[in-house]
Design a protein around this motif. Sequence first.
Motif, PDB file in Angstrom:
ATOM      1  N   GLY A 213      10.544  -8.718  -6.174  1.00 22.20           N
ATOM      2  CA  GLY A 213      11.718  -7.857  -6.234  1.00 22.20           C
ATOM      3  C   GLY A 213      12.978  -8.645  -6.520  1.00 22.20           C
ATOM      4  O   GLY A 213      12.942  -9.863  -6.714  1.00 22.20           O
ATOM      5  N   MET A 214      14.085  -7.943  -6.536  1.00 21.32           N
ATOM      6  CA  MET A 214      15.346  -8.548  -6.946  1.00 21.32           C
ATOM      7  C   MET A 214      16.310  -8.751  -5.787  1.00 21.32           C
ATOM      8  O   MET A 214      17.327  -9.435  -5.930  1.00 21.32           O
ATOM      9  CB  MET A 214      16.027  -7.656  -7.994  1.00 21.32           C
ATOM     10  CG  MET A 214      15.163  -7.373  -9.230  1.00 21.32           C
ATOM     11  SD  MET A 214      15.907  -6.150 -10.341  1.00 21.32           S
ATOM     12  CE  MET A 214      14.627  -6.031 -11.606  1.00 21.32           C
TER      13      MET A 214
ATOM     14  N   LEU B 295      12.165   4.176  -8.631  1.00 17.70           N
ATOM     15  CA  LEU B 295      12.173   2.996  -9.511  1.00 17.70           C
ATOM     16  C   LEU B 295      13.024   1.893  -8.896  1.00 17.70           C
ATOM     17  O   LEU B 295      12.608   0.720  -8.841  1.00 17.70           O
ATOM     18  CB  LEU B 295      12.703   3.379 -10.896  1.00 17.70           C
ATOM     19  CG  LEU B 295      11.826   4.318 -11.732  1.00 17.70           C
ATOM     20  CD1 LEU B 295      12.530   4.732 -13.027  1.00 17.70           C
ATOM     21  CD2 LEU B 295      10.486   3.656 -12.062  1.00 17.70           C
ATOM     22  N   CYS B 296      14.205   2.245  -8.413  1.00 14.23           N
ATOM     23  CA  CYS B 296      15.113   1.233  -7.879  1.00 14.23           C
ATOM     24  C   CYS B 296      14.557   0.612  -6.588  1.00 14.23           C
ATOM     25  O   CYS B 296      14.788  -0.570  -6.321  1.00 14.23           O
ATOM     26  CB  CYS B 296      16.496   1.834  -7.639  1.00 14.23           C
ATOM     27  SG  CYS B 296      17.397   2.116  -9.188  1.00 14.23           S
ATOM     28  N   ARG B 297      13.816   1.406  -5.811  1.00 12.13           N
ATOM     29  CA  ARG B 297      13.215   0.850  -4.605  1.00 12.13           C
ATOM     30  C   ARG B 297      12.214  -0.246  -4.971  1.00 12.13           C
ATOM     31  O   ARG B 297      12.134  -1.284  -4.302  1.00 12.13           O
ATOM     32  CB  ARG B 297      12.541   1.958  -3.786  1.00 12.13           C
ATOM     33  CG  ARG B 297      12.153   1.505  -2.374  1.00 12.13           C
ATOM     34  CD  ARG B 297      11.604   2.661  -1.539  1.00 12.13           C
ATOM     35  NE  ARG B 297      12.500   3.817  -1.570  1.00 12.13           N
ATOM     36  CZ  ARG B 297      12.129   5.040  -1.943  1.00 12.13           C
ATOM     37  NH1 ARG B 297      10.889   5.271  -2.320  1.00 12.13           N
ATOM     38  NH2 ARG B 297      13.016   6.015  -1.950  1.00 12.13           N
ATOM     39  N   ILE B 298      11.467  -0.010  -6.038  1.00 15.62           N
ATOM     40  CA  ILE B 298      10.499  -1.025  -6.479  1.00 15.62           C
ATOM     41  C   ILE B 298      11.220  -2.250  -7.028  1.00 15.62           C
ATOM     42  O   ILE B 298      10.850  -3.394  -6.750  1.00 15.62           O
ATOM     43  CB  ILE B 298       9.536  -0.428  -7.529  1.00 15.62           C
ATOM     44  CG1 ILE B 298       8.756   0.738  -6.909  1.00 15.62           C
ATOM     45  CG2 ILE B 298       8.580  -1.498  -8.047  1.00 15.62           C
ATOM     46  CD1 ILE B 298       7.893   1.510  -7.893  1.00 15.62           C
TER      47      ILE B 298
ATOM     48  N   LYS C 134       0.825  -1.214   0.000  1.00 17.59           N
ATOM     49  CA  LYS C 134       0.000   0.000   0.000  1.00 17.59           C
ATOM     50  C   LYS C 134       0.858   1.263   0.000  1.00 17.59           C
ATOM     51  O   LYS C 134       0.346   2.352  -0.206  1.00 17.59           O
ATOM     52  CB  LYS C 134      -0.993   0.010   1.166  1.00 17.59           C
ATOM     53  CG  LYS C 134      -0.391  -0.236   2.539  1.00 17.59           C
ATOM     54  CD  LYS C 134      -1.447  -0.085   3.624  1.00 17.59           C
ATOM     55  CE  LYS C 134      -2.584  -1.080   3.459  1.00 17.59           C
ATOM     56  NZ  LYS C 134      -2.227  -2.463   3.872  1.00 17.59           N
ATOM     57  N   ASN C 135       2.146   1.108   0.207  1.00 18.81           N
ATOM     58  CA  ASN C 135       3.039   2.267   0.127  1.00 18.81           C
ATOM     59  C   ASN C 135       3.673   2.451  -1.253  1.00 18.81           C
ATOM     60  O   ASN C 135       4.535   3.305  -1.434  1.00 18.81           O
ATOM     61  CB  ASN C 135       4.143   2.155   1.181  1.00 18.81           C
ATOM     62  CG  ASN C 135       3.574   2.218   2.584  1.00 18.81           C
ATOM     63  OD1 ASN C 135       2.687   3.011   2.868  1.00 18.81           O
ATOM     64  ND2 ASN C 135       4.063   1.344   3.465  1.00 18.81           N
ATOM     65  N   LEU C 136       3.253   1.614  -2.187  1.00 21.48           N
ATOM     66  CA  LEU C 136       3.786   1.719  -3.549  1.00 21.48           C
ATOM     67  C   LEU C 136       3.616   3.127  -4.118  1.00 21.48           C
ATOM     68  O   LEU C 136       2.559   3.744  -3.937  1.00 21.48           O
ATOM     69  CB  LEU C 136       3.047   0.752  -4.479  1.00 21.48           C
ATOM     70  CG  LEU C 136       3.663  -0.617  -4.759  1.00 21.48           C
ATOM     71  CD1 LEU C 136       2.854  -1.323  -5.832  1.00 21.48           C
ATOM     72  CD2 LEU C 136       5.113  -0.484  -5.177  1.00 21.48           C
ATOM     73  N   ASP C 137       4.643   3.606  -4.791  1.00 25.10           N
ATOM     74  CA  ASP C 137       4.503   4.820  -5.597  1.00 25.10           C
ATOM     75  C   ASP C 137       3.827   4.419  -6.900  1.00 25.10           C
ATOM     76  O   ASP C 137       4.442   3.842  -7.795  1.00 25.10           O
ATOM     77  CB  ASP C 137       5.900   5.417  -5.848  1.00 25.10           C
ATOM     78  CG  ASP C 137       5.832   6.731  -6.597  1.00 25.10           C
ATOM     79  OD1 ASP C 137       4.896   6.922  -7.406  1.00 25.10           O
ATOM     80  OD2 ASP C 137       6.714   7.576  -6.382  1.00 25.10           O
TER      81      ASP C 137
END
Lengths: 207, 207
Positions: free
Chosen positions: A203-204, B196-199, A158-161
């Motif tokens: 994620g990575m 972007l990198c955080r995602i 829910k904190n996604l940009d």
Amino acid sequence: MKEQQLLKSFNRLSPDKQNRILDASIKEFSEHGYQIASMNRVVDSAGIAKGSLFNYFNTKSSLFIYIYGLALENVKDYLRTVKDKTKEDSFFIRLEKIMLAGVAFIQDHPRLSRIYFRMLYTTDSPHSKEILPELRKLSGGYLTEIIQDGINRNELDKNLDIEKTVFILDSVLNRFLKVSHESQNTINAKHWVESLCRIFKNGMAYK
Amino acid sequence: MKEQQLLKSFNRLSPDKQNRILDASIKEFSEHGYQIASMNRVVDSAGIAKGSLFNYFNTKSSLFIYIYGLALENVKDYLRTVKDKTKEDSFFIRLEKIMLAGVAFIQDHPRLSRIYFRMLYTTDSPHSKEILPELRKLSGGYLTEIIQDGINRNELDKNLDIEKTVFILDSVLNRFLKVSHESQNTINAKHWVESLCRIFKNGMAYK
DNA sequence: ATAAATATTGACCGGGTGGTCAAATTAAGA
DNA sequence: TCTTAATTTGACCACCCGGTCAATATTTAT
């Protein structure tokens, strides 16, 4: 209004003739893009006189706008259909289905897809300066809705940009479809889509 | 070998004249792409006779190949430099720096960038069918190395599907640079890159 | 059957293209 | 200085472009 007027003569044509003209135009614009497309080749390929084509569509530009409209309609239909059909799916399943439906769309409409991609990736076409932002807004709005659904259902962070998430999904989706368009069937779409979505999800970073 | 022979006459020119010709050619190809680029405009803009240009470069195609080679050299330099400069950084910091260096490169070389993007996104240019896969391989190999570094250092998930991770990063990176090229300075690059990198790092799923 | 309205045709226009080459200019060698 | 070799020039070529329009063929109305 005015466009209707301009196209009255074209719409009065027999369906067969209309189809020959549309087919020839779609072929020409998809293969060459707007600037290099040749009205001479279109009339030859459609088997009509040059003057006729300019009677139905006054200019090369307005013929292109018409053809582009067809392509956009088809793309919008596909987007709407797949969104409705996957309403009950969880976010990442939904995303997978959207991507695979895109691959299917491209296989069914390779030439219209090509016209759409050209609009997305070149500034070759008339009004592309105004159309491109509209296209971005279209696909952006589409993905925003689907992401918001995912957040509301507690499937997404829910904190996604949201803006940046849309950007990532839009970039990868478009590129994936472009590749699938360029190299038809030589890739395993289902496997690719699953792998990509797994990375989106988890994620990575080292776990 | 043969190319050297063909360019002997061009290389013998005074640096000033060479620069005028290169500048005019870069301008023309970056603004119009290969097919629409006009040799007449190039000679006008460079202030030389038409016959001269065709004496230095036998054809429009070979002039383009030469200019494209310059663009590619510059891009490769930038890639190599930023990779070396960030050797000690952790993966996601490194990725951020690579993206921001890309933005800087585009600001410093907007016309060469444009030629590079055109090669990436259109099939307008001679030999683009062979060149495009090479470009993909170049950026793919580049990202593969950096991802592999990250895995080796336990910063990235060791079960990552590297091929798909490359695909995601390449898609987003290219698109991001393209946007930053089209809308210069109107976006906050640093903030975008961080988001972007955080995602990329944490994924999109509910936590 | 005849006249009027409509639809179709393709030769033609001005202009731009990539590319050529004989003639003029410049540079080099004796 | 004179001759020869190399370079530069721009008029010219064949070709293609988007677009026009008077002439022709076809439909429709009477």
